[in-house]
Scaffold this active site. Sequence first.
Site, PDB file in Angstrom:
ATOM      1  N   ARG A 103       0.839  -1.192   0.000  1.00  0.00           N
ATOM      2  CA  ARG A 103       0.000   0.000   0.000  1.00  0.00           C
ATOM      3  C   ARG A 103       0.879   1.248   0.000  1.00  0.00           C
ATOM      4  O   ARG A 103       1.971   1.267   0.561  1.00  0.00           O
ATOM      5  CB  ARG A 103      -0.873  -0.017   1.267  1.00  0.00           C
ATOM      6  CG  ARG A 103      -1.886   1.110   1.415  1.00  0.00           C
ATOM      7  CD  ARG A 103      -3.022   0.970   0.451  1.00  0.00           C
ATOM      8  NE  ARG A 103      -4.178   1.770   0.861  1.00  0.00           N
ATOM      9  CZ  ARG A 103      -5.085   2.226   0.007  1.00  0.00           C
ATOM     10  NH1 ARG A 103      -4.976   1.969  -1.278  1.00  0.00           N
ATOM     11  NH2 ARG A 103      -6.114   2.928   0.443  1.00  0.00           N
ATOM     12  N   THR A 376      -9.804   0.458  -9.654  1.00  0.00           N
ATOM     13  CA  THR A 376      -8.941  -0.605  -9.144  1.00  0.00           C
ATOM     14  C   THR A 376      -8.998  -1.826 -10.077  1.00  0.00           C
ATOM     15  O   THR A 376      -9.766  -1.853 -11.040  1.00  0.00           O
ATOM     16  CB  THR A 376      -9.314  -0.957  -7.681  1.00  0.00           C
ATOM     17  OG1 THR A 376      -9.271   0.238  -6.911  1.00  0.00           O
ATOM     18  CG2 THR A 376      -8.379  -1.958  -7.062  1.00  0.00           C
ATOM     19  N   THR A 394      -4.138  -0.855  -7.330  1.00  0.00           N
ATOM     20  CA  THR A 394      -4.923   0.335  -7.659  1.00  0.00           C
ATOM     21  C   THR A 394      -4.065   1.586  -7.783  1.00  0.00           C
ATOM     22  O   THR A 394      -2.941   1.636  -7.279  1.00  0.00           O
ATOM     23  CB  THR A 394      -5.997   0.561  -6.562  1.00  0.00           C
ATOM     24  OG1 THR A 394      -6.881   1.601  -6.966  1.00  0.00           O
ATOM     25  CG2 THR A 394      -5.352   0.929  -5.234  1.00  0.00           C
ATOM     26  N   ASN A 396      -6.235   4.213  -7.214  1.00  0.00           N
ATOM     27  CA  ASN A 396      -7.403   4.828  -6.591  1.00  0.00           C
ATOM     28  C   ASN A 396      -8.422   5.248  -7.647  1.00  0.00           C
ATOM     29  O   ASN A 396      -9.016   4.385  -8.269  1.00  0.00           O
ATOM     30  CB  ASN A 396      -7.025   5.987  -5.670  1.00  0.00           C
ATOM     31  CG  ASN A 396      -8.128   6.296  -4.665  1.00  0.00           C
ATOM     32  OD1 ASN A 396      -8.872   5.418  -4.244  1.00  0.00           O
ATOM     33  ND2 ASN A 396      -8.258   7.550  -4.272  1.00  0.00           N
ATOM     34  N   ASP A 418      -7.846   8.553   0.192  1.00  0.00           N
ATOM     35  CA  ASP A 418      -8.365   7.437   0.976  1.00  0.00           C
ATOM     36  C   ASP A 418      -8.192   7.651   2.479  1.00  0.00           C
ATOM     37  O   ASP A 418      -8.713   6.871   3.281  1.00  0.00           O
ATOM     38  CB  ASP A 418      -7.693   6.129   0.561  1.00  0.00           C
ATOM     39  CG  ASP A 418      -8.487   5.397  -0.514  1.00  0.00           C
ATOM     40  OD1 ASP A 418      -9.512   5.937  -0.960  1.00  0.00           O
ATOM     41  OD2 ASP A 418      -8.074   4.298  -0.905  1.00  0.00           O
TER      42      ASP A 418
END
Length: 574
Positions: A103, A376, A394, A396, A418
């Site tokens: 991430r 995504t 992804t 986003n 996010d």
Amino acid sequence: MRLPSRGVVRIVMLLLVVAPAAAQDVVVPPRQAAIASANAQATDAGLEVLAAGGNAFDAAVAVSAALGLVEPESSGLGGGGFMLLHLPGEDGAPPRQVFIDARERAPAAAHRDMYLDAEGRVRPEASTNGALAAAIPGLPAGLVHLSERYGRLPLSASLAPAIRLAREGWTFGSKNHAMLGARREVLARSPAAAALFLPDGQVPEAGTVLRNPDYARTLELLAEHGADGFYRGDYARRLVAGVRAGGGIWSEEDLADYRVVEREPLVFDYRGYRLVTAPPPSSGGIALAAIFNILSGYALDTLSDTARIHLNVEAMRRAYRDRALYLGDPDFVQVPVAMLLDRNYAAGLRAGINLERATPSELLPGIESRPERPETTHFSIVDGHGNAVAVTQTVNLTFGNAFAVEGTGFVLNNQMDDFSVKPGTPNAFGLIGAEANAIESGKRPLSSMTPTFLIGEGRFAAIGTPGGSRIITMVLLGLQDLIDGGSAQSAADRPRYHHQYQPDVVSAEPGAFTAGQVAALEALGHRVSERESTWGNMQVVTWDQATGEVEAGSDVRWKSVGKGATSEGAAIYR
């Protein structure tokens, strides 16, 4: 303040194993390899690497890198993702699962109120468009980690199909065309992004062959130098200079400090199956477990379809409410995982459900939200040795922040959106959060990505989908289809509906409900909104562990674009 979390999560894993799924004496290895991805060019890249002797993880590198090229609206080197791995046991050892968190992270200069004006109001587009919206990408480091730690082939071999596609040309498809039109004006603001995707200032027609030598060179740097080829040296300096020139706040230290994190997957049991899924900073695994724990108190097979839908919706409502209040990056906040997954806690939530009446969301204390949008991508793979991987990745929103640095070949993410840009204010996906997901230097934003394995009753499945805040409910419905005996294809194709606590409405795809079911749900007090379009792009592979048969199911909603395929003999190495 940073808090140690991995030990806490391990303890939770032990607590969750209340009724282990039944063991199987003999597991027959897959007779074929299987790949399901959102683009046929990416699936073919994975099959090529499997045929060259690679395992599922080498193929995952190939598919991921190719998707970043041929599906740039959904993912790429400028973004991040979650990778869930299944490794068969050797010499009698049990199988094990690994979760790789690639991430994105907030830059060091990021702070809680960076997207607010002097009056404390959210600045429109500041967290979604342009360089300031970009968090530090994690996917390049994730690909290197996956290859070096779990692959069989050199990284250069796994990246070779995507490098060739970038240099020789890839086919711009109908999905690319549909998604690009919605972001054309924003992409045009970035000269480098416009050069990549708007030749002559126009959206390419489906079938156009595009080349991206800059993307190929970026992959070659990864192949030659590993993560340092992206995160350090001349390339990193170019990235930082381009982002800062565009108004962003990256530093060379941000890139050099990036690391992927291996976390313990969340594991729980339901109806004789073991589910292995994403832990925080994903909200998906906890929400799935919460929903299944609530539903475990009902004999669903004795109820009508409408009653089952009603209970699904009520469980979704409560899981999303808890998502908003409690979840964030476990390296920064104390996520109450044990409480949220405790069966007694689920029983308390279940006690508030009325079989004869919908619970208005306003009666569950929390904060408001708004609708979400789908982006995504996901792919699933199993090889002939029994290795499997489910990857959701992804940038986003569609085409991320629509900003590219010249010479890199990809757009950057807008993952900063996010975070809870302002606690209590919804993001672009309509999701709200509290202080646990507030912006903080170096923090990973909360995600809905939910790559998941289903294991039990002689079956194995890898499943996942894009779709913003709807990812969790799509995976839920797909898993329910598999548990009820469905195939990989039927799980991918299952009609979808969704509730996310706020807005207090049941969204449904066209044809998901009959007219009688809509009337019955509305009589219970639900507000049903039948949408004009479908959502999601689910990719599923299944493996019958009694016969060795495999199946790949690619979502029918994009059947002319995605591809599920099996390959006789591929990756059956000894």
